[in-house]
Design a protein around this motif. Structure first.
Motif, mmCIF file in Angstrom:
data_model
loop_
_atom_site.group_PDB
_atom_site.id
_atom_site.type_symbol
_atom_site.label_atom_id
_atom_site.label_comp_id
_atom_site.label_asym_id
_atom_site.label_seq_id
_atom_site.Cartn_x
_atom_site.Cartn_y
_atom_site.Cartn_z
ATOM 1 N N ALA A 113 35.906 29.758 66.440
ATOM 2 C CA ALA A 113 34.133 30.784 66.120
ATOM 3 C C ALA A 113 32.651 30.101 65.067
ATOM 4 O O ALA A 113 32.004 30.013 66.261
ATOM 5 N N ASP A 114 33.498 29.773 64.531
ATOM 6 C CA ASP A 114 31.977 28.313 63.864
ATOM 7 C C ASP A 114 32.039 27.489 64.144
ATOM 8 O O ASP A 114 30.507 27.290 64.952
ATOM 9 N N THR A 115 32.668 26.578 64.988
ATOM 10 C CA THR A 115 32.791 25.452 66.220
ATOM 11 C C THR A 115 31.720 25.858 67.213
ATOM 12 O O THR A 115 30.849 25.225 67.574
ATOM 13 N N LYS A 116 32.064 27.185 67.863
ATOM 14 C CA LYS A 116 31.295 27.432 69.007
ATOM 15 C C LYS A 116 29.824 27.918 68.654
ATOM 16 O O LYS A 116 28.659 27.661 69.174
ATOM 17 N N ALA A 117 30.134 28.268 67.447
ATOM 18 C CA ALA A 117 28.006 29.321 66.778
ATOM 19 C C ALA A 117 27.598 27.437 66.687
ATOM 20 O O ALA A 117 26.261 27.256 66.806
ATOM 21 N N TYR A 118 28.489 26.929 65.726
ATOM 22 C CA TYR A 118 27.264 25.951 65.626
ATOM 23 C C TYR A 118 26.488 24.582 66.672
ATOM 24 O O TYR A 118 25.797 24.170 67.268
ATOM 25 N N ALA A 137 22.778 24.850 67.831
ATOM 26 C CA ALA A 137 22.429 23.199 68.734
ATOM 27 C C ALA A 137 21.315 22.900 69.350
ATOM 28 O O ALA A 137 20.715 22.252 69.724
ATOM 29 N N VAL A 138 22.293 23.763 71.065
ATOM 30 C CA VAL A 138 21.719 23.838 71.770
ATOM 31 C C VAL A 138 20.328 24.771 71.935
ATOM 32 O O VAL A 138 19.262 24.283 72.581
ATOM 33 N N LEU A 139 20.380 25.987 71.462
ATOM 34 C CA LEU A 139 19.492 26.814 71.027
ATOM 35 C C LEU A 139 18.096 26.532 70.402
ATOM 36 O O LEU A 139 17.294 27.417 70.353
ATOM 37 N N LYS A 140 18.533 25.979 69.819
ATOM 38 C CA LYS A 140 17.695 25.820 68.707
ATOM 39 C C LYS A 140 16.414 25.138 69.379
ATOM 40 O O LYS A 140 15.169 25.622 68.820
#
Length: 132
Positions: free
Chosen positions: A50-55, A59-62
């Motif tokens: 979950a942490d990896t997916k959130a990261y 990164a994509v949405l920032k």
């Protein structure tokens, strides 16, 4: 002596039964401890995933989050539904209504805008095929 032998046999049998129960209980406890350990590992792995997916999402949405929504709409203009573009244009007109002196939108204008987005106006549509 026979009685004493029978009694000793019964005591020995009972002792073996007790040892078997204790061994079985110890095995059950060990299995439950292993389950707990596996569940803990699985939970930790799920958290890491979950942490990896959130990261990744961050990164994509920032960059998109920092963009103006008008810019985003312009980037997707070619892929967007033309009706959505017309609706957004009317929204912009409404947002700037204080600066607009007078604006006339006739039914003919609306019909022509909508007919361009549909590919053909409602008047130009072929008649419906007869049902069987």
């Amino acid at each position: 002596m026979i009685k004493e032998s029978e009694l000793n046999t019964e005591i020995a049998v009972e002792e073996k039964r007790r040892q078997i129960r204790e061994t079985k209980m110890a095995a059950d406890i060990a299995v439950e401890q292993q389950r707990g350990s596996l569940l803990e590992r699985r939970t930790q792995n799920d958290r890491t995933d979950a942490d990896t997916k959130a990261y990744e999402l961050e990164a994509v949405l920032k960059p998109l989050r920092e963009m103006d929504w008008h810019t985003l709409m312009a980037l997707t203009a070619g892929k967007a539904d033309p009706k959505l573009s017309i609706a957004m244009a009317f929204r912009d007109l409404a947002d700037n209504a204080k600066r607009i002196g007078q604006l006339n939108i006739t039914p003919d204008l609306l019909e022509s805008l909508l007919s361009r987005t549909d590919g053909q106006s409602q008047r130009e549509q072929p008649p419906a095929a007869p049902r069987k």
